[in-house]
Design a protein around this motif. Structure first.
Motif, short mmCIF file in Angstrom:
data_model
loop_
_atom_site.label_atom_id
_atom_site.label_comp_id
_atom_site.label_asym_id
_atom_site.label_seq_id
_atom_site.Cartn_x
_atom_site.Cartn_y
_atom_site.Cartn_z
N UNK A 108 43.09 54.45 40.44
CA UNK A 108 43.14 55.85 39.55
C UNK A 108 43.94 55.29 38.13
N UNK A 109 45.26 54.74 38.53
CA UNK A 109 46.41 54.20 37.71
C UNK A 109 45.78 53.33 36.46
N UNK A 110 44.94 52.24 37.12
CA UNK A 110 44.42 51.26 36.20
C UNK A 110 43.20 51.69 35.39
N UNK A 111 42.40 52.51 35.86
CA UNK A 111 41.18 52.95 35.19
C UNK A 111 41.61 54.03 33.98
N UNK A 112 42.77 54.62 34.30
CA UNK A 112 43.23 55.81 33.17
C UNK A 112 43.75 54.60 32.09
N UNK A 113 44.46 53.58 32.47
CA UNK A 113 45.13 52.60 31.49
C UNK A 113 44.31 51.88 30.75
N UNK B 286 30.21 45.03 44.06
CA UNK B 286 29.49 45.17 42.67
C UNK B 286 28.78 46.44 43.01
N UNK B 287 29.60 47.63 42.57
CA UNK B 287 29.22 48.93 42.91
C UNK B 287 28.52 49.35 41.43
N UNK B 288 28.69 48.58 40.44
CA UNK B 288 28.06 49.31 39.05
C UNK B 288 29.47 49.88 38.30
N UNK B 289 30.51 49.99 38.96
CA UNK B 289 31.58 50.85 37.83
C UNK B 289 32.87 50.37 38.34
N UNK B 290 33.79 50.16 37.52
CA UNK B 290 35.08 49.51 37.76
C UNK B 290 35.89 50.70 38.75
N UNK C 135 40.75 44.25 23.88
CA UNK C 135 42.04 43.94 23.76
C UNK C 135 42.75 44.16 24.81
N UNK C 136 42.26 44.75 25.95
CA UNK C 136 43.06 44.80 27.24
C UNK C 136 43.37 43.48 27.87
N UNK C 137 44.40 43.06 28.02
CA UNK C 137 44.79 41.95 28.78
C UNK C 137 44.50 41.93 30.07
N UNK C 138 43.37 41.21 30.73
CA UNK C 138 43.19 41.24 32.09
C UNK C 138 44.09 40.36 32.93
N UNK C 139 44.74 39.55 32.29
CA UNK C 139 46.01 38.77 33.08
C UNK C 139 46.88 39.72 33.21
N UNK C 140 47.41 40.81 32.69
CA UNK C 140 48.36 41.62 32.71
C UNK C 140 48.07 42.60 33.72
N UNK C 141 46.56 43.06 33.64
CA UNK C 141 45.75 43.73 34.99
C UNK C 141 46.27 43.46 36.30
N UNK C 142 45.74 42.06 36.28
CA UNK C 142 45.71 41.34 37.48
C UNK C 142 47.22 41.16 37.98
N UNK C 143 48.36 41.08 37.08
CA UNK C 143 49.41 40.85 37.45
C UNK C 143 50.33 42.22 38.03
N UNK C 144 49.45 43.42 37.38
CA UNK C 144 49.95 44.78 37.84
C UNK C 144 49.51 44.94 39.24
N UNK C 145 48.12 44.73 39.58
CA UNK C 145 47.46 44.55 40.92
C UNK C 145 48.45 43.77 41.93
N UNK C 146 48.67 42.58 41.36
CA UNK C 146 49.07 41.97 42.57
C UNK C 146 50.85 42.11 42.48
N UNK C 147 51.21 42.47 41.47
CA UNK C 147 52.84 42.92 41.41
C UNK C 147 53.09 43.75 42.45
#
Length: 172
Positions: free
Chosen positions: A165-170, A60-64, A130-142
């Protein structure tokens, strides 16, 4: 006994791992192992869950970017567990009961850790509505599983930073 199982696993690999080998390394009888675990996959799953809890903390650094960088670095640093993860995934494909245990106790626990990071980032306004967190998790674990299974590209801290970097931009 879990340490013995993980030691045997690292030395011989998942395919060659046996309950007899785990028992011998632990200095106990094979029946003692069977009293606690019905199969080698169950022993390894317990060991893996314990290892992940110890080695992959939820920052928990305080930033994504900070949280993702630390979390993915710790996750990808575990690349040495590739034989374990591949073995357990193969077991899960063959045994539906074990698949449920693997999914519920390990895979979903790892997703929940990442979900906590994403939820905190959303509360701070770092993730677009509106960002889907489930899809973000799928991207990471995919990315993680694809690279583990195919072993075609690095799965290291550098890959973790690139994925961050990719996720933060997305999500911005």
């Amino acid at each position: 006994m879990l340490d013995a199982a993980m030691s045997e696993l690292q030395e011989h690999g998942y395919a060659a791992l046996t309950m007899q080998g785990i028992a011998a390394t632990a200095g106990v009888g094979k029946q003692t192992i069977y009293r606690w675990w019905p199969s080698k996959a169950d022993v390894v799953l317990d060991g893996l869950v314990e290892l992940a809890d110890e080695r992959i903390t939820v920052p928990d650094t305080g930033s994504l970017p900070g949280d993702l960088t630390e979390f993915l670095a710790a996750t990808f640093r575990q690349r040495g567990q590739r034989p374990v993860l591949i073995g357990l995934m193969a077991e899960a494909l063959l045994d539906p009961a074990f698949a449920r245990a693997f999914r519920d106790r390990f895979l979903f626990a790892r997703r929940a850790a990442l979900r906590g990071i994403l939820d905190r980032a959303a509360e701070r306004g770092e993730i677009a509505a509106g960002t889907d967190p489930e899809l973000l998790m799928d991207v990471v674990y995919g990315v993680l599983w694809y690279r583990l299974m195919l072993d075609h590209a690095p799965l290291d801290e550098s890959a973790g930073r690139a994925l961050t970097d990719l996720l933060v931009r997305a999500v911005s």
